[in-house]
Motif scaffolding. Sequence first.
Motif, mmCIF file in Angstrom:
data_model
loop_
_atom_site.group_PDB
_atom_site.id
_atom_site.type_symbol
_atom_site.label_atom_id
_atom_site.label_comp_id
_atom_site.label_asym_id
_atom_site.label_seq_id
_atom_site.Cartn_x
_atom_site.Cartn_y
_atom_site.Cartn_z
ATOM 1 N N GLY A 45 0.778 -1.247 0.000
ATOM 2 C CA GLY A 45 0.000 0.000 0.000
ATOM 3 C C GLY A 45 0.801 1.284 0.000
ATOM 4 O O GLY A 45 0.278 2.343 0.334
ATOM 5 N N LYS A 48 3.370 1.478 -4.908
ATOM 6 C CA LYS A 48 4.176 0.817 -5.962
ATOM 7 C C LYS A 48 3.475 0.870 -7.319
ATOM 8 O O LYS A 48 4.058 1.288 -8.319
ATOM 9 C CB LYS A 48 4.410 -0.672 -5.620
ATOM 10 C CG LYS A 48 5.229 -0.920 -4.383
ATOM 11 C CD LYS A 48 5.346 -2.404 -4.080
ATOM 12 C CE LYS A 48 4.060 -3.055 -3.610
ATOM 13 N NZ LYS A 48 3.528 -2.569 -2.345
ATOM 14 N N SER A 49 2.203 0.433 -7.344
ATOM 15 C CA SER A 49 1.508 0.338 -8.637
ATOM 16 C C SER A 49 1.244 1.725 -9.216
ATOM 17 O O SER A 49 1.434 1.942 -10.420
ATOM 18 C CB SER A 49 0.177 -0.409 -8.463
ATOM 19 O OG SER A 49 0.412 -1.654 -7.878
ATOM 20 N N SER A 50 0.823 2.661 -8.377
ATOM 21 C CA SER A 50 0.538 4.018 -8.873
ATOM 22 C C SER A 50 1.801 4.644 -9.445
ATOM 23 O O SER A 50 1.772 5.286 -10.508
ATOM 24 C CB SER A 50 0.019 4.916 -7.754
ATOM 25 O OG SER A 50 -1.023 4.294 -7.073
ATOM 26 N N PRO A 253 5.211 13.870 -3.149
ATOM 27 C CA PRO A 253 4.203 14.308 -2.185
ATOM 28 C C PRO A 253 2.949 13.436 -2.207
ATOM 29 O O PRO A 253 2.695 12.732 -3.186
ATOM 30 C CB PRO A 253 3.846 15.722 -2.657
ATOM 31 C CG PRO A 253 4.874 16.108 -3.644
ATOM 32 C CD PRO A 253 5.429 14.850 -4.222
ATOM 33 N N ASP A 255 -0.748 13.412 -2.873
ATOM 34 C CA ASP A 255 -1.542 14.313 -3.710
ATOM 35 C C ASP A 255 -2.881 13.629 -3.987
ATOM 36 O O ASP A 255 -2.916 12.590 -4.660
ATOM 37 C CB ASP A 255 -0.767 14.563 -5.021
ATOM 38 C CG ASP A 255 -1.370 15.681 -5.849
ATOM 39 O OD1 ASP A 255 -2.608 15.775 -5.872
ATOM 40 O OD2 ASP A 255 -0.597 16.441 -6.464
HETATM 41 N N1 LIG Z 1 1.607 10.078 -3.807
HETATM 42 C C1 LIG Z 1 0.356 9.693 -3.597
HETATM 43 N N2 LIG Z 1 -0.605 10.607 -3.286
HETATM 44 C C2 LIG Z 1 -1.872 10.239 -3.037
HETATM 45 N N3 LIG Z 1 -2.310 8.980 -3.093
HETATM 46 C C3 LIG Z 1 -1.410 8.035 -3.408
HETATM 47 C C4 LIG Z 1 -0.041 8.331 -3.676
HETATM 48 N N4 LIG Z 1 0.603 7.187 -3.964
HETATM 49 C C5 LIG Z 1 -0.318 6.218 -3.892
HETATM 50 N N5 LIG Z 1 -1.514 6.710 -3.546
HETATM 51 C C6 LIG Z 1 -2.782 5.992 -3.306
HETATM 52 O O1 LIG Z 1 -2.511 5.025 -2.297
HETATM 53 C C7 LIG Z 1 -3.245 3.841 -2.539
HETATM 54 C C8 LIG Z 1 -2.284 2.654 -2.626
HETATM 55 O O2 LIG Z 1 -1.497 2.830 -3.781
HETATM 56 P P1 LIG Z 1 -1.012 1.604 -4.666
HETATM 57 O O3 LIG Z 1 -2.115 0.656 -4.927
HETATM 58 O O4 LIG Z 1 -0.303 2.176 -5.815
HETATM 59 O O5 LIG Z 1 0.003 0.945 -3.630
HETATM 60 P P2 LIG Z 1 0.760 -0.459 -3.748
HETATM 61 O O6 LIG Z 1 2.033 -0.306 -2.992
HETATM 62 O O7 LIG Z 1 0.856 -0.873 -5.162
HETATM 63 O O8 LIG Z 1 -0.241 -1.419 -2.971
HETATM 64 P P3 LIG Z 1 -0.152 -3.032 -2.911
HETATM 65 O O9 LIG Z 1 0.939 -3.337 -1.930
HETATM 66 O O10 LIG Z 1 -1.503 -3.433 -2.433
HETATM 67 O O11 LIG Z 1 0.180 -3.504 -4.293
HETATM 68 C C9 LIG Z 1 -4.017 4.065 -3.816
HETATM 69 O O12 LIG Z 1 -5.323 4.484 -3.483
HETATM 70 C C10 LIG Z 1 -3.275 5.209 -4.505
HETATM 71 O O13 LIG Z 1 -4.116 6.020 -5.316
#
Ligand SMILES: Nc1ncnc2c1ncn2[C@@H]1O[C@H](COP(=O)(O)OP(=O)(O)OP(=O)(O)O)[C@@H](O)[C@H]1O
Length: 297
Positions: A45, A48-50, A253, A255
């Motif tokens: 969370g 990573k994916s974003s 940041p 955002d």
């Molecule tokens: N810099 C950011 N600003 C605001 N929201 C963010 C930011 N980075 C990620 N998020 C939000 O945080 C949440 C988790 O992001 P994401 O799914 O990319 O994480 P992840 O590390 O891939 O999770 P997982 O471990 O489940 O694969 C999502 O709702 C995403 O939109």
Amino acid sequence: MKTYEDLPSDGGSNIMDQVIDQREQLRRRLDQIKHKVCLMSGKGGVGKSSLTANMAACLVLRGHKVGILDADLNGPSIGKLLGVSNQEKLEITPEGVEPGQGSMGIKIMSMDMLLPSADSPVIWTEGKDATAVWVSTMESTALQELLKDTIWGELDYLLIDMPPGSDRIDNIRDLIPELDGVVEITIPSPISQHIVSKSITKNSQLGVSIIGLVENMATYVCPHCNQEGQLFEGEDVEKLSKDKQIPLLGRIPFDTRMSRQTGTGKLFIEEYGDSVTGQAIAQVVDNILKFIQNKSN
Ligand SMILES: Nc1ncnc2c1ncn2[C@@H]1O[C@H](COP(=O)(O)OP(=O)(O)OP(=O)(O)O)[C@@H](O)[C@H]1O
Ligand SMILES: [Mg+2]
């Protein structure tokens, strides 16, 4: 039940030749891709994916051909982020499977594209047969197939969006020994840094090249006045990067527009590339490109 030792032969399956054929097919695919980079974190969370999706967009804006392998088999999210619905029919040819075409022409392959509906979970085996070892073997096989059966074509960069945890890297290293390196992502919270620090240690011990560390959700940007403020008090990711002797590639940041952008079919970078957050992501990408350039000189 018989074990492998009880079998007099491979029963005519010619298993060794099959394994060699598959490895050769994988090699042929990967040889067409110039660079492979894993985005990972011991922690879930953290973004990573974003970040994978938006970094891919930055690479496209710099004129590169880019693909993303969603290595998060049990929680795939790349399709959703890049606007590839799991209802799109997979095009299967004698050459393999056509990847999904995501935003900005980014090619993707994800477990999500193989599931019957958007809310179908991934179930590896039914009932009592689902031992941990068996599931792990099936996951490794599935990952190899997603890589080797996809018609990636010629790419400059393949980004690999890893699941939470640090165990899948063994698998990736085995499938892609020429991996350029991994990018570790953490948020500033002590718990995230604690877990990511273990992931960094593991990669160092395995001899996996670490491109650097990214601090996500480092500060908060007000969408109205663009002012930045502290989100987590007093935690210093720069210290972690110094302790581990790996570069801090950038600080992104928090955002709110990033999460609101999910599912709109357009990536954050496409809409807000000029914002403070957009520029911070671009800076990370430039640092990754510098690392790769230095490595190949
Ligand atoms: N810099 C950011 N600003 C605001 N929201 C963010 C930011 N980075 C990620 N998020 C939000 O945080 C949440 C988790 O992001 P994401 O799914 O990319 O994480 P992840 O590390 O891939 O999770 P997982 O471990 O489940 O694969 C999502 O709702 C995403 O939109
Ligand atoms: Mg993810």
